[in-house]
Design an enzyme around this catalytic site. Sequence first.
Site, PDB file in Angstrom:
ATOM      1  N   ASP A   1      26.645   3.749 -85.468  1.00 46.78           N
ATOM      2  CA  ASP A   1      27.588   3.517 -84.366  1.00 46.78           C
ATOM      3  C   ASP A   1      27.438   4.658 -83.366  1.00 46.78           C
ATOM      4  OD1 ASP A   1      29.762   3.141 -82.673  1.00 46.78           O
ATOM      5  OD2 ASP A   1      31.164   2.693 -84.292  1.00 46.78           O
TER       6      ASP A   1
ATOM      7  N   SER B   1      37.980  -0.024 -83.388  1.00 41.38           N
ATOM      8  CA  SER B   1      37.701   0.578 -82.095  1.00 41.38           C
ATOM      9  C   SER B   1      39.007   0.990 -81.406  1.00 41.38           C
ATOM     10  CB  SER B   1      36.866  -0.404 -81.251  1.00 41.38           C
ATOM     11  OG  SER B   1      36.237   0.249 -80.189  1.00 41.38           O
TER      12      SER B   1
ATOM     13  N   HIS C   1      28.184  -0.377 -83.644  1.00 43.51           N
ATOM     14  CA  HIS C   1      29.605  -0.538 -83.361  1.00 43.51           C
ATOM     15  C   HIS C   1      30.051  -1.992 -83.431  1.00 43.51           C
ATOM     16  CE1 HIS C   1      33.494   0.809 -81.912  1.00 43.51           C
ATOM     17  NE2 HIS C   1      33.483  -0.153 -81.002  1.00 43.51           N
TER      18      HIS C   1
END
Length: 345
Positions: A292, A138, A321
């Site tokens: 995601d 991320s 995610h």
Amino acid sequence: MAGYYTDEVHGPHEYFELGNFALTSGYTLPGARLGYRTVGTLNAAKDNAVLAPHMFSGTSAFMEAYVGEGRPLDPSTHFVILPGQFGGGFSSSPSNTPAPFDRGQFPLVAIADDVVAQHRLVTEHFGIERLQAVLGWSMGGQQTYEWAVRFPDMVPRAAVFAATARNPVHNQIFIDTWNELLTSDPAFRGGFYDDQAEVRLGLQRLAVSFSLMGLSSAFFRQELWRGLGFASPDDFRQGFIRGYFAPMDPNNLIVQGRKWRASDISAHTGGDLAAALGRITAQFFVVPFSEDLFFPPEDCEADCAAIPNGHYRPIETPMGHFGMFGLRPEDPAAVDAVIAEMLAS
């Protein structure tokens, strides 16, 4: 200069003093510092270091979950550096910086600022000229992209989990949404609350948005929250998502969110994303999680196609995610497999 401090929740951290640190926004952050942790030992040749920056709302300790004996990131062979980020609460942040840069008046910082600070830690403090690898999830992945473009000679291999080289517009809208939900709490007071616990309502609203976007519809449809010990979807949202965000500082989250929103390596090439990706010389592994909603696999695949030595390794998971949280044993095992392949490349 490096020092040492402890935190009763996250354990020991070290810190690197950056002095008066010039930010890309044009401000100078006085007395800036970078918090970090390390696992393993730097060898005499200084060629076994792996840098693993962390995600939004995380700490330097998060990626340590992927370090262990017998795993690809084995502390018996690797020296793993786990840097914090500005706004993360350990490095310079609204919650720990004195006036005139405290709380709601903390200056705008960027992913590039984090990476420049980390570069100084790696080169000035540890004396490392070339890392073995950089990897992150991320926002940690956004920092990995920045490392690979800004310092290509230092990054021979890299892995990005659930991140893109330019933050997608849909993702930007999500960040705007949770920012509005958080700051709409009257107790937020423009960022000048006295205690983060006062902003309880705002943090609860933020958690609702992450319940929607962080996981996939399959997670709820298949009732996977049951396997995590929760009695209902509401129980999961209250006990896991709201519980996760409840102790966090709102101003710190906002600073991180602004960096996340603006992340775009094409700043190095006048807005030409393909040209920026073409500068990456690393063996570069792009690893999206299926379903995601933040960083869709199709966006990740498009980035990978423009990287000269790009390797596309999607991971199938109903966790969306949040696949990197390791809520199912299959997910960290799949992540480890990519890390092993990356290190061997």
